[in-house]
Each structure stands twice: as structure tokens, then as C-alpha cells.
Design a protein around this motif. Sequence first.
Motif: not given
Length: 325
Positions: A96-105, A186-192
Motif C-alpha cells: 500500500l505504501f509503495r503504490n500510494t507514494m509511487a502514484i503521488n510522486l 500509474w501512467i494512465m492515472l497520471t495522464l487522467q
Amino acid sequence: MTTLSQQQSPPQGASSFPLSRQSRLRKLWKDLQRDKYLYLLALPGLLFFLIFKYFPLGGIVIAFQNYSPFAGITGSEWAGLEHFRRFFSNPEFMLLFRNTMAINLMSLIFFFPLPIILSLMLNEVRNMVYKRVVQSVVYMPHFLSWVIISGLTFLLFATGEGLVNKVLEAIGGARIDFLTNADLFWIMLTLQSIWKECGWGTILFLAAMASIDPGVYEAARMDGASRIRQMWHVTLPAIRSVIVVLLILRLGHMMDVGFEQVFLMYNGAVSEVAEVFDTYVYRVGIQQGQFSYSTAAGLFKSVVGLTLVLAANWLSKKMGEDGVY
């Protein structure tokens, strides 16, 4: 004489405190009467924060209890830090920590600078009609809900009937699994996020740029500064304080990905990279009924966000900026 005057004078602070308190109350009442319409205008926003942000803080206590809906907060057994120990020792915690921090970074690195760049470009447009049209177009995605954004994403990037894959196939390329490929999630979320919020994020920066004295640009032009130099040496330093404040506030949401966006894009094929604190709290708290445990997880996320805001604010003041407070 000195002794007599000292004896006759009342003790220091005996009557001054009530008077000062009364004067403060009178001043507050006069301010409320004078600006009553402004306070009335702010009332809906104040009620929103009171009802949905401050009143629910009392429920944090269930993170330290074995909460039962039947016993209530007052009747539930005290558990101390048991739920926090269970949460930190859970093998899913690091995921959870890895995914949350990676998306936010990724959002911080790629999304945060784009509204600044777009604001600089819009500020250089001299045709006001064209500028207003472009601003209106880039603002509009902000008013679309994440349900609509996710629906558009599926229509464009679905493997079978998506428009993008059809175009790739028509030009001789291979279809790409945009929505079920864990490497692209993660790329798709960032592009959205970029498409939806980039235009809306320019509002504060454009407002800050509008307050810059035109004489400063004139002086820069007389010194031979090009348009690029003017942006770098005049515009960016003028909006630096706004950038710092927004960056500090953004750091406060480093543990908050946004439940709606991730939940709507979530599927079994990307669960390893899509499970974040928000979806985990929903899954174990709402679906499984582990209210105390999920509250402990949410409280951890909030404490980390508060710590990041305080640290970033302290660092910005050390660097000579104003900070948030």
C-alpha cells in the motif's frame, strides 16, 4: 508618597483583564455587524468544514477501541495501539505504501509543473479572444466527474473496441492492453489527472501573474531581455511564493491518491499496483466491517500528511519563503 500610591493602586491585572476581554468582545461584535454580509457569504464553506471535517474528528477514538456498532463509542472496549501494530505488521502495508507514494510522486513530478508551464504560455498570449477561448477549453474537464473521465478512458483505451487501439491496428501496429497492463496503470492515472486538472490549476498562477507590475517587464525589455528571459527572471520569481504554498499543500496529500479515480480504474489484473490506502480502507472498513482497524489505517495516513505539511512549511521558511502560516 510612593508607598501610599502603591497601596492605593489596585493589584496589577485585577481589573484590566475583564476590561480587555470586554473590549475584545465589543470589537468582535462590531466587526461581525460591519462585515455581516461577508460572513454570511462564507457561512456555507464554514458549515461544510465544520460538518464534514471537524465534527467527524471525534470518531478517531474508535482507532483505539474494539469498536462495535451495537455498543457504540462509549460502550466499546479499549484496545490501545493494537490495531496500529496489526496494520504495520500486515504484509500488505508495504504494498500500500509503495503504490500510494509511487502514484503521488509521479503526479508531483509530471503533473505539478504543468499548470505553471501552461500559465506561463497563456500569460504570453496577446490576443485576448484566443486566450479566453483556450482558458475556457482547458478549464472544462475539471467540471467532469471521475465517472465520466473513467468512461471516456475506457472508450478510448479499451483493448477490443477502444479508439486508440483501433487506430494502432489501422496503421499496422499491435493492440496494447492499456487498462489491464500493470506497468501502465500509474501512467494512465497520471495522464487522467493531467487532462482533468491541469487547466484548472492555472487559475491561481494567472491571478498571481496579473498582479505583476508591467513596469518590471518594460525595464527588462529595455535591458535587452527576451520573452524567455522575462519569464525566467520576472514572472517566475514573482509567483514563487504561490508555487511554494501550493507545493506545501500538495505534499499534505501525498498519502491521499483519490479514492474515486483509483476505484473506478481498479480491476483484478492491476490489483498489485492499484491497491492504495484509500481503497484498502474502503475494502476492510466498509466491505468487511473492520471499523477500528480501517480507522487506524486512515489515521496513519492523515498523520503522515500533516507531518509532511509541517516539515515542508518549516523548510520553506528556512529558505526565506512565507510558507502556509
